[in-house]
Design a protein around this motif. Structure first.
Motif, short mmCIF file in Angstrom:
data_model
loop_
_atom_site.label_atom_id
_atom_site.label_comp_id
_atom_site.label_asym_id
_atom_site.label_seq_id
_atom_site.Cartn_x
_atom_site.Cartn_y
_atom_site.Cartn_z
N ARG A 1 0.84 -1.21 0.00
CA ARG A 1 0.00 0.00 0.00
C ARG A 1 0.87 1.24 0.00
NH1 ARG A 1 -1.34 1.45 5.71
NH2 ARG A 1 -0.04 0.17 7.06
N ILE A 2 0.21 2.40 -0.15
CA ILE A 2 0.86 3.71 -0.04
C ILE A 2 0.38 4.35 1.25
CG2 ILE A 2 1.15 5.99 -1.07
CD1 ILE A 2 0.67 4.72 -3.79
N GLU A 3 1.31 4.84 2.04
CA GLU A 3 0.95 5.41 3.34
C GLU A 3 1.70 6.73 3.54
OE1 GLU A 3 -1.13 5.53 6.84
OE2 GLU A 3 -1.20 3.82 5.46
N SER B 1 -2.49 -6.71 -4.76
CA SER B 1 -2.10 -5.59 -3.90
C SER B 1 -1.17 -4.63 -4.63
CB SER B 1 -1.44 -6.11 -2.63
OG SER B 1 -2.31 -6.93 -1.89
N ASN B 2 -0.19 -5.19 -5.35
CA ASN B 2 0.74 -4.35 -6.10
C ASN B 2 0.03 -3.57 -7.20
OD1 ASN B 2 2.84 -5.25 -4.54
ND2 ASN B 2 3.66 -6.67 -6.05
N THR B 3 -0.92 -4.20 -7.86
CA THR B 3 -1.69 -3.52 -8.91
C THR B 3 -2.43 -2.33 -8.33
OG1 THR B 3 -1.97 -5.60 -10.12
CG2 THR B 3 -3.47 -3.82 -10.67
N SER B 4 -2.99 -2.49 -7.15
CA SER B 4 -3.69 -1.40 -6.49
C SER B 4 -2.74 -0.25 -6.14
CB SER B 4 -4.39 -1.91 -5.22
OG SER B 4 -5.03 -0.87 -4.54
N VAL B 5 -1.52 -0.60 -5.66
CA VAL B 5 -0.53 0.41 -5.32
C VAL B 5 -0.12 1.21 -6.54
CG1 VAL B 5 1.87 0.75 -4.57
CG2 VAL B 5 0.37 -0.80 -3.31
N VAL C 1 4.78 0.41 0.28
CA VAL C 1 5.06 -1.00 0.59
C VAL C 1 4.71 -1.81 -0.64
CG1 VAL C 1 4.61 -2.92 2.15
CG2 VAL C 1 4.44 -0.56 3.00
N TYR C 2 5.66 -2.63 -1.09
CA TYR C 2 5.51 -3.38 -2.34
C TYR C 2 5.89 -4.84 -2.11
CZ TYR C 2 5.39 -3.68 -7.48
OH TYR C 2 5.06 -3.97 -8.79
N ASP C 3 5.03 -5.76 -2.54
CA ASP C 3 5.31 -7.19 -2.35
C ASP C 3 6.27 -7.71 -3.42
OD1 ASP C 3 3.81 -7.56 -0.10
OD2 ASP C 3 1.99 -8.11 -1.16
N VAL C 4 7.25 -8.49 -2.99
CA VAL C 4 8.25 -9.04 -3.91
C VAL C 4 8.32 -10.55 -3.74
CG1 VAL C 4 9.60 -6.93 -3.80
CG2 VAL C 4 10.19 -8.82 -2.30
#
Length: 305
Positions: free
Chosen positions: A49-51, A180-184, A62-65
């Protein structure tokens, strides 16, 4: 450990790796980090997400890898990595599980210096590379699935079904991370926290395309494995049912001689009990009744129901 460097002429890179309390205080004083942001940055279960925090000029991404490509099912195949962005400053928080991200970025420093990349462009470059890792693991899962499918055609086993379930579990992680990454990435295009140029928008679109392609591939692979697992589970269940039916028939046929022998074994006067060939008569009666029951079972097609 904290390392600060002028990564390009337009980007100051701050590499934060397992900082102690003194280093955390330094980050708070120099870059405006807050305890809340530290909690987000070092939480291994944090969602992508973006915070932004009112008390800090930094924007947290925050980005999932993908951190595991072996699909062994013993550890989570994805984990978050956190970026903090403020103008020309890019802070990357890494842990042992995702340290490779920083190492790969440092290896590309000369390329990014050649194009005078900004802090946002450096982060987008990293995100684009990380998005491509999903293709590798999904292709590996698909190859593994094909191998298991060939084995299942030869012999259906619980072990192969369990391995398919492990692949399915990994795909759940990848699907969740990709969504989640697509949303970010979608939020980055409209967020007021970033100064996005036309080139940056194009790069964001490229990342979005990569993520959506990976999402479609993961969904397709997940559906194929789910259908395959269900099909072979049904085959195993049918085999088990047939085995139980066969054993039931055998038990019935074996019970008939036992009943007859027990009947003639009583200490009372019975037919053939006074003759020397009485035991042959007993066996004959047992064989006749066993054959009759076998014919009855055959007539009712018991084994195929």
């Amino acid at each position: 450990m904290i390392k600060s460097m002028q990564f390009t002429s337009a980007c100051q890179l701050v590499d934060v790796f397992q900082p102690d309390e003194t280093e955390k205080k330094s980050l708070q004083e120099r870059y405006g980090m807050t305890n809340e942001m530290f909690g987000y940055a070092f939480d291994i279960d944090e969602r992508a997400r973006i915070e932004s925090v009112d008390d800090s000029p930094l924007t947290l991404i925050v980005y999932d890898v993908v951190v595991s490509k072996d699909s062994d099912g013993e550890k989570d195949p994805t984990a978050p990595i956190t970026f903090a962005l403020d103008g020309e400053t890019l802070v990357i928080f890494s842990a042992p599980i995702n340290r490779f991200v920083v190492e790969q970025l440092l290896a590309e420093q000369s390329k990014l210096q050649a194009i005078n990349a900004t802090a946002l462009q450096v982060m987008l470059r990293v995100m684009y590379k990380l998005s491509g890792r999903y293709f590798d693991v999904i292709h590996a899962i698909d190859k593994r699935r094909q191998h298991l499918q060939k084995n299942l055609k030869v012999k259906t086993s619980r072990d192969s079904i369990t391995q398919l379930m492990d692949l399915q579990t990994n795909l759940v992680y990848y699907l969740t991370s990709l969504r989640s990454n697509t949303s970010v990435v979608a939020d980055m295009s409209y967020s007021r926290n970033f100064r996005v140029s036309d080139d940056d928008k194009e790069r964001i679109d490229d990342i979005n395309v990569e993520l959506r392609q990976g999402l479609e591939m993961a969904q397709m692979a997940s559906e194929v494995i789910a259908h395959l697992s269900d099909a072979y589970t049904n085959v195993l269940d049918n085999d088990l049912n047939n085995t139980m039916k066969f054993l039931t028939v055998i038990s019935i046929l074996m019970a008939i001689p036992t009943i007859i022998f027990g009947f003639f074994g009583q200490n009372v006067d019975l037919p053939f009990s006074g003759t020397k060939s009485g035991w042959l008569a007993t066996i004959g009666v047992s064989v006749i009744f066993t054959i009759l029951v076998g014919i009855l079972v055959k007539m009712h097609d018991f084994n195929k129901k």
